[in-house]
Scaffold this motif. Structure first.
Motif: not given
Length: 169
Positions: A115-119, A132-135, A140-142, A151-153
């Motif tokens: 799951x983390x590697x998917x992120x 900001x656009x990646x977030x 949206x897609x995830x 988690x994103x950070x």
């Protein structure tokens, strides 16, 4: 062609064992984004970057007896374990390519869950966009994964760690 197969065997050999098809896909994609010489083409798919070429190469290596694929029933789904066979080790010994620091990068990735590697791989897939656009894209897609901002950070920090491992000064 054969060099691409050797690189996949090298990656599996360096990892010891990889549990999960999705995890293997993400590890190779991330390594490619870190400038390791993997040639497989990736597209964005249900679980992030996916390569049909990689799937086919893994299948070919299994059919040649160079890698082992163990299918395990886990609850309501099947999970696959990948490792290099003795024949694969002998083949690799004949044709091994030098990829400095690949083992350290893959070992680190292999400690993470799929799951983390998917992120992480999704962040890298959209690395041409501002954070900001990646977030926004991830949300949206995830959406089903419900990744938090923390988690994103962490994914961004992890990518920087991997870059340092892949290309130490």
């Amino acid at each position: 062609m054969l060099k691409d197969h050797v690189r996949i065997i090298s990656a599996l050999s360096a990892s010891g064992e990889v549990v999960g098809r999705k995890k293997l896909q993400k590890m190779i994609y991330i390594a490619k984004k870190l400038s390791f010489p993997f040639q497989e083409k990736f597209q964005f798919h249900f679980y992030g970057p996916y390569s049909e070429e990689l799937t086919l190469r893994v299948e070919e290596l299994y059919n040649l007896g160079f890698i082992e694929e163990i299918k395990e029933k886990k609850g309501g789904y099947y999970q696959y374990r990948y490792s290099v066979t003795e024949n694969g080790k002998e083949f690799l010994h004949l044709y091994e390519t030098e990829m400095p620091h690949l083992k350290e990068c893959l070992a680190s990735m292999n400690e993470q869950n799929a799951r983390y590697l998917e992120l992480v791989s999704t962040v890298l897939y959209f690395d041409n966009l501002p954070k900001t656009e990646v977030v926004e894209k991830i949300n949206k897609v995830k959406a089903k994964q419900r990744y938090t901002e923390e988690e994103i950070d962490q994914a961004y920090e992890y990518i920087e760690e991997l870059k340092k491992i892949a290309k130490p000064n």
